[in-house]
Write a protein that holds these residues in place. Structure first.
Motif, PDB file in Angstrom:
ATOM      1  N   LEU A 270       9.721  -6.441   3.919  1.00 57.73           N
ATOM      2  CA  LEU A 270       8.283  -6.349   4.188  1.00 57.73           C
ATOM      3  C   LEU A 270       7.572  -5.448   3.182  1.00 57.73           C
ATOM      4  O   LEU A 270       6.355  -5.321   3.204  1.00 57.73           O
ATOM      5  CB  LEU A 270       8.036  -5.827   5.608  1.00 57.73           C
ATOM      6  N   GLY A 271       8.355  -4.822   2.306  1.00 53.38           N
ATOM      7  CA  GLY A 271       7.757  -3.958   1.295  1.00 53.38           C
ATOM      8  C   GLY A 271       7.476  -2.560   1.788  1.00 53.38           C
ATOM      9  O   GLY A 271       6.713  -1.816   1.180  1.00 53.38           O
ATOM     10  N   LYS A 272       8.095  -2.181   2.883  1.00 55.66           N
ATOM     11  CA  LYS A 272       7.962  -0.804   3.380  1.00 55.66           C
ATOM     12  C   LYS A 272       8.843   0.096   2.527  1.00 55.66           C
ATOM     13  O   LYS A 272       9.767  -0.358   1.864  1.00 55.66           O
ATOM     14  CB  LYS A 272       8.387  -0.720   4.845  1.00 55.66           C
ATOM     15  N   TYR A 273       8.606   1.374   2.593  1.00 54.39           N
ATOM     16  CA  TYR A 273       9.390   2.308   1.784  1.00 54.39           C
ATOM     17  C   TYR A 273      10.872   2.179   2.114  1.00 54.39           C
ATOM     18  O   TYR A 273      11.260   2.124   3.273  1.00 54.39           O
ATOM     19  CB  TYR A 273       8.940   3.746   2.020  1.00 54.39           C
ATOM     20  N   THR A 274      11.682   2.107   1.100  1.00 49.75           N
ATOM     21  CA  THR A 274      13.127   2.101   1.268  1.00 49.75           C
ATOM     22  C   THR A 274      13.766   2.769   0.060  1.00 49.75           C
ATOM     23  O   THR A 274      13.123   2.944  -0.973  1.00 49.75           O
ATOM     24  CB  THR A 274      13.664   0.670   1.469  1.00 49.75           C
TER      25      THR A 274
ATOM     26  N   ARG B 281       5.840  -3.181  -4.034  1.00 51.43           N
ATOM     27  CA  ARG B 281       6.905  -3.171  -3.019  1.00 51.43           C
ATOM     28  C   ARG B 281       6.917  -4.460  -2.217  1.00 51.43           C
ATOM     29  O   ARG B 281       7.981  -5.014  -1.942  1.00 51.43           O
ATOM     30  CB  ARG B 281       6.742  -1.968  -2.092  1.00 51.43           C
ATOM     31  N   ARG B 282       5.722  -4.949  -1.841  1.00 49.32           N
ATOM     32  CA  ARG B 282       5.664  -6.205  -1.083  1.00 49.32           C
ATOM     33  C   ARG B 282       6.184  -7.373  -1.901  1.00 49.32           C
ATOM     34  O   ARG B 282       6.886  -8.234  -1.385  1.00 49.32           O
ATOM     35  CB  ARG B 282       4.233  -6.479  -0.603  1.00 49.32           C
ATOM     36  N   ALA B 283       5.848  -7.392  -3.183  1.00 49.48           N
ATOM     37  CA  ALA B 283       6.320  -8.473  -4.056  1.00 49.48           C
ATOM     38  C   ALA B 283       7.845  -8.424  -4.184  1.00 49.48           C
ATOM     39  O   ALA B 283       8.515  -9.459  -4.088  1.00 49.48           O
ATOM     40  CB  ALA B 283       5.661  -8.368  -5.430  1.00 49.48           C
ATOM     41  N   LEU B 284       8.396  -7.234  -4.367  1.00 50.65           N
ATOM     42  CA  LEU B 284       9.845  -7.091  -4.465  1.00 50.65           C
ATOM     43  C   LEU B 284      10.507  -7.478  -3.141  1.00 50.65           C
ATOM     44  O   LEU B 284      11.510  -8.195  -3.124  1.00 50.65           O
ATOM     45  CB  LEU B 284      10.223  -5.658  -4.846  1.00 50.65           C
ATOM     46  N   GLY B 285       9.937  -7.051  -2.032  1.00 50.39           N
ATOM     47  CA  GLY B 285      10.471  -7.400  -0.718  1.00 50.39           C
ATOM     48  C   GLY B 285      10.488  -8.900  -0.501  1.00 50.39           C
ATOM     49  O   GLY B 285      11.469  -9.462   0.009  1.00 50.39           O
ATOM     50  N   HIS B 286       9.418  -9.555  -0.902  1.00 47.18           N
ATOM     51  CA  HIS B 286       9.339 -11.015  -0.765  1.00 47.18           C
ATOM     52  C   HIS B 286      10.425 -11.691  -1.604  1.00 47.18           C
ATOM     53  O   HIS B 286      11.087 -12.622  -1.137  1.00 47.18           O
ATOM     54  CB  HIS B 286       7.944 -11.497  -1.195  1.00 47.18           C
ATOM     55  N   GLU B 287      10.623 -11.214  -2.812  1.00 46.50           N
ATOM     56  CA  GLU B 287      11.658 -11.782  -3.685  1.00 46.50           C
ATOM     57  C   GLU B 287      13.055 -11.529  -3.112  1.00 46.50           C
ATOM     58  O   GLU B 287      13.930 -12.397  -3.206  1.00 46.50           O
ATOM     59  CB  GLU B 287      11.548 -11.204  -5.100  1.00 46.50           C
TER      60      GLU B 287
ATOM     61  N   PHE C  21      -1.926  -3.439 -10.166  1.00 43.01           N
ATOM     62  CA  PHE C  21      -0.733  -2.604 -10.293  1.00 43.01           C
ATOM     63  C   PHE C  21      -0.827  -1.445  -9.317  1.00 43.01           C
ATOM     64  O   PHE C  21      -1.218  -0.337  -9.664  1.00 43.01           O
ATOM     65  CB  PHE C  21      -0.595  -2.109 -11.740  1.00 43.01           C
ATOM     66  N   GLU C  22      -0.498  -1.718  -8.072  1.00 40.66           N
ATOM     67  CA  GLU C  22      -0.478  -0.704  -7.023  1.00 40.66           C
ATOM     68  C   GLU C  22       0.903  -0.718  -6.395  1.00 40.66           C
ATOM     69  O   GLU C  22       1.511  -1.778  -6.238  1.00 40.66           O
ATOM     70  CB  GLU C  22      -1.539  -0.993  -5.967  1.00 40.66           C
ATOM     71  N   ILE C  23       1.405   0.437  -6.020  1.00 36.42           N
ATOM     72  CA  ILE C  23       2.770   0.557  -5.524  1.00 36.42           C
ATOM     73  C   ILE C  23       3.006  -0.298  -4.284  1.00 36.42           C
ATOM     74  O   ILE C  23       4.057  -0.918  -4.142  1.00 36.42           O
ATOM     75  CB  ILE C  23       3.181   2.034  -5.305  1.00 36.42           C
ATOM     76  N   ASP C  24       2.040  -0.356  -3.369  1.00 33.43           N
ATOM     77  CA  ASP C  24       2.219  -1.163  -2.156  1.00 33.43           C
ATOM     78  C   ASP C  24       2.371  -2.638  -2.502  1.00 33.43           C
ATOM     79  O   ASP C  24       3.203  -3.335  -1.913  1.00 33.43           O
ATOM     80  CB  ASP C  24       1.041  -0.978  -1.194  1.00 33.43           C
ATOM     81  N   ILE C  25       1.579  -3.101  -3.431  1.00 35.76           N
ATOM     82  CA  ILE C  25       1.648  -4.506  -3.851  1.00 35.76           C
ATOM     83  C   ILE C  25       2.984  -4.778  -4.540  1.00 35.76           C
ATOM     84  O   ILE C  25       3.622  -5.814  -4.296  1.00 35.76           O
ATOM     85  CB  ILE C  25       0.464  -4.854  -4.768  1.00 35.76           C
TER      86      ILE C  25
END
Length: 80
Positions: free
Chosen positions: A49-53, A12-18, A6-10
């Motif tokens: 890509l899960g970068k900040y948005t 965000r990447r998971a949400l970006g992929h979805e 449970f890390e924010i970067d992970i």
């Protein structure tokens, strides 16, 4: 998708992929999504890509792709 760390970067990447998968399912290119959302295509790419948005962009993407977010807690023992 199950996220074990449970890390924010992970997250965000998971949400970006979805979001990327949802866009593909709709048959929409990044450029088409950018035009419909009135954003630069690079912004769409960063979100995928899960970068900040901004959350407002995520919400608009979900509406465009006709998707909602479902969060489910799962027992760790069952998914080891």
């Amino acid at each position: 998708m199950i996220i074990k760390d449970f890390e924010i970067d992970i997250m965000r990447r998971a949400l970006g992929h979805e979001l990327m998968l949802a866009r593909w399912q709709q048959g929409i290119s990044q450029k088409q999504a950018a035009i419909r959302l009135r954003k630069n295509p690079g912004i769409i790419d960063r979100a995928e890509l899960g970068k900040y948005t901004y959350f407002s962009l995520i919400r608009k993407m979900l509406i465009l792709y006709n998707k909602d977010i479902k969060i489910e807690l799962v027992d760790r023992r069952l998914n080891s």
